[in-house]
Write a protein that holds these residues in place. Structure first.
Motif, mmCIF file in Angstrom:
data_model
loop_
_atom_site.group_PDB
_atom_site.id
_atom_site.type_symbol
_atom_site.label_atom_id
_atom_site.label_comp_id
_atom_site.label_asym_id
_atom_site.label_seq_id
_atom_site.Cartn_x
_atom_site.Cartn_y
_atom_site.Cartn_z
ATOM 1 N N VAL A 3 0.914 -1.655 0.375
ATOM 2 C CA VAL A 3 -0.536 0.291 -0.010
ATOM 3 C C VAL A 3 1.216 1.385 0.169
ATOM 4 N N ILE A 4 0.444 1.696 -1.126
ATOM 5 C CA ILE A 4 1.948 3.517 -1.317
ATOM 6 C C ILE A 4 0.566 4.362 -1.174
ATOM 7 N N SER A 5 1.605 5.139 -0.342
ATOM 8 C CA SER A 5 0.839 6.526 0.954
ATOM 9 C C SER A 5 1.290 7.559 -0.430
ATOM 10 N N GLN A 6 0.836 8.497 -0.798
ATOM 11 C CA GLN A 6 1.432 9.403 -2.133
ATOM 12 C C GLN A 6 0.974 10.709 -1.394
ATOM 13 N N LYS A 7 2.207 11.934 -1.951
ATOM 14 C CA LYS A 7 1.447 13.540 -1.155
ATOM 15 C C LYS A 7 2.262 14.438 -1.746
ATOM 16 N N MET A 31 12.735 -1.687 -4.886
ATOM 17 C CA MET A 31 13.067 -0.473 -6.000
ATOM 18 C C MET A 31 11.657 0.047 -5.748
ATOM 19 N N MET A 32 11.720 1.702 -6.445
ATOM 20 C CA MET A 32 10.686 2.521 -5.975
ATOM 21 C C MET A 32 11.080 3.297 -7.627
ATOM 22 N N PHE A 33 9.878 3.179 -8.483
ATOM 23 C CA PHE A 33 9.434 3.623 -9.292
ATOM 24 C C PHE A 33 8.950 5.398 -10.012
ATOM 25 N N TRP A 34 9.345 6.162 -10.412
ATOM 26 C CA TRP A 34 8.616 7.528 -10.851
ATOM 27 C C TRP A 34 8.361 7.088 -12.359
ATOM 28 N N TYR A 35 7.021 7.717 -12.030
ATOM 29 C CA TYR A 35 6.305 7.830 -13.419
ATOM 30 C C TYR A 35 5.812 9.761 -13.819
ATOM 31 N N ARG A 36 5.589 10.315 -14.595
ATOM 32 C CA ARG A 36 5.036 10.989 -15.118
ATOM 33 C C ARG A 36 3.797 10.993 -16.072
ATOM 34 N N GLN A 37 2.929 11.075 -15.935
ATOM 35 C CA GLN A 37 1.412 11.105 -17.249
ATOM 36 C C GLN A 37 1.068 12.446 -17.256
ATOM 37 N N GLN A 38 0.983 12.824 -18.421
ATOM 38 C CA GLN A 38 0.725 14.154 -18.692
ATOM 39 C C GLN A 38 -0.726 14.948 -19.043
ATOM 40 N N PRO A 39 -1.249 14.997 -19.270
ATOM 41 C CA PRO A 39 -3.010 15.050 -19.277
ATOM 42 C C PRO A 39 -3.545 13.921 -20.276
ATOM 43 N N GLU A 86 4.773 23.583 -18.529
ATOM 44 C CA GLU A 86 5.347 21.791 -19.376
ATOM 45 C C GLU A 86 5.166 20.546 -17.841
ATOM 46 N N ASP A 87 6.051 21.310 -17.432
ATOM 47 C CA ASP A 87 5.634 20.061 -16.179
ATOM 48 C C ASP A 87 4.167 20.186 -15.246
ATOM 49 N N SER A 88 3.612 20.706 -15.607
ATOM 50 C CA SER A 88 1.723 20.186 -15.229
ATOM 51 C C SER A 88 1.982 18.668 -15.675
ATOM 52 N N SER A 89 1.407 18.215 -14.588
ATOM 53 C CA SER A 89 0.876 16.488 -14.881
ATOM 54 C C SER A 89 0.799 16.211 -13.770
ATOM 55 N N ILE A 90 0.913 14.630 -14.467
ATOM 56 C CA ILE A 90 0.458 13.772 -12.176
ATOM 57 C C ILE A 90 1.501 13.032 -13.027
ATOM 58 N N TYR A 91 2.163 13.090 -11.901
ATOM 59 C CA TYR A 91 3.211 12.513 -11.390
ATOM 60 C C TYR A 91 2.950 11.129 -9.780
ATOM 61 N N LEU A 92 3.211 9.712 -10.480
ATOM 62 C CA LEU A 92 3.301 8.732 -9.740
ATOM 63 C C LEU A 92 4.276 7.702 -9.196
ATOM 64 N N CYS A 93 4.202 7.427 -7.405
ATOM 65 C CA CYS A 93 5.691 6.436 -7.295
ATOM 66 C C CYS A 93 4.822 4.931 -7.800
ATOM 67 N N GLY A 106 1.274 4.373 -6.246
ATOM 68 C CA GLY A 106 0.701 5.452 -5.599
ATOM 69 C C GLY A 106 -0.452 5.922 -6.114
ATOM 70 N N SER A 107 -1.553 6.926 -5.362
ATOM 71 C CA SER A 107 -2.655 8.070 -6.453
ATOM 72 C C SER A 107 -2.555 8.480 -7.401
ATOM 73 N N GLY A 108 -0.985 9.191 -7.119
ATOM 74 C CA GLY A 108 -0.893 10.130 -7.627
ATOM 75 C C GLY A 108 -0.473 11.520 -7.718
ATOM 76 N N THR A 109 0.286 12.390 -8.346
ATOM 77 C CA THR A 109 0.035 14.322 -7.343
ATOM 78 C C THR A 109 -0.366 14.381 -8.640
ATOM 79 N N ARG A 110 -1.255 15.524 -9.052
ATOM 80 C CA ARG A 110 -1.921 16.365 -10.319
ATOM 81 C C ARG A 110 -0.772 17.544 -9.812
#
Lengths: 114, 110
Positions: A3-7, A31-39, A86-93, A106-110
């Motif tokens: 379970v991941i808590s992201q904030k 290992m932990m991974f960081w992703y970007r999800q653009q709109p 241009e950095d406006s995105s959702i970031y997810l771990c 995680g639930s993401g950071t918008r």
């Protein structure tokens, strides 16, 4: 599964500032991974973070822009530095135990940069 | 460079209809995963397939991995509004690498 808590879950930031995103996992993971999800888009891997070593960045992402910390086996942070719109995105771990077994996100950071 | 192309990109159907989403690549993957993502949440794993030709069923969802392990399909029978979301395929390669597809946004209209 982990379970991941992201904030934070979302933030609106001024250009030129930095934002640090935190991810806490309820179990120890290598290992932990960081992703970007653009709109409206799919996920792009930013970097892989191992505890006790430098993060490994994917092509197009650099440490100066996206510094990552991994102080222990349950926690990681991603900083988005000197932000522009241009950095406006959702970031997810995420964490995973190998490519065949799936990943937990995680639930993401918008992030919105104005 | 791995590229996983999903089709269709957008799909809007009536409740009760059937649909199929495709995930295609020119690369061979060791596994193929399907995720569903709802607004404000991270992707949630639906299934992992690892053997060429493998078929897995999860209630009304049927997943198939191509014989050559380059493509996959997701079939939903009698779609329901709760199936609405972004469907993502993801190819596994190496020990801990995952490459995501372009995504299919499904809307099921009541």
């Amino acid at each position: 599964s982990a379970v991941i808590s992201q904030k934070p879950s979302r933030d609106i930031c001024q250009r030129g500032t930095s934002l640090t995103i935190q991810c806490q996992v309820d179990s120890q993971v290598t290992m932990m991974f960081w992703y970007r999800q653009q709109p409206g888009q799919s996920l792009t891997l930013i970097a892989t973070a191992n505890q006790g070593s430098e993060a490994t960045y994917e092509s197009g992402f650099v440490i100066d822009k996206f510094p990552i910390s991994r102080p222990n086996l349950t926690f990681s942070t991603l900083t988005v530095s000197n932000m522009s719109p241009e950095d406006s995105s959702i970031y997810l771990c995420s964490v995973g135990t190998g490519g065949n077994y799936g990943y937990t996100f995680g639930s993401g950071t918008r992030l919105t940069v104005v | 460079t791995q590229l996983l192309k999903q089709s269709p990109q957008f799909l809007s159907i009536q409740e009760g209809e059937n649909l199929t989403v495709y995930c295609n690549s020119s690369s061979v993957f060791s596994s193929l995963q399907w995720y569903r993502q709802e607004p404000g949440e991270g992707p949630v794993l639906l299934v992992t397939v690892v053997t060429g030709g493998e078929v897995k069923k999860l209630k009304r969802l049927t997943f198939q991995f191509g014989d050559a392990r380059k493509d996959s399909s997701l079939h939903i029978t009698a779609a329901q509004p709760g199936d609405t979301g972004l469907y993502l395929c993801a190819g596994g390669y190496g020990a801990n690498n995952l490459f995501f597809g372009t995504g299919t946004r499904l809307t099921v209209i009541p």
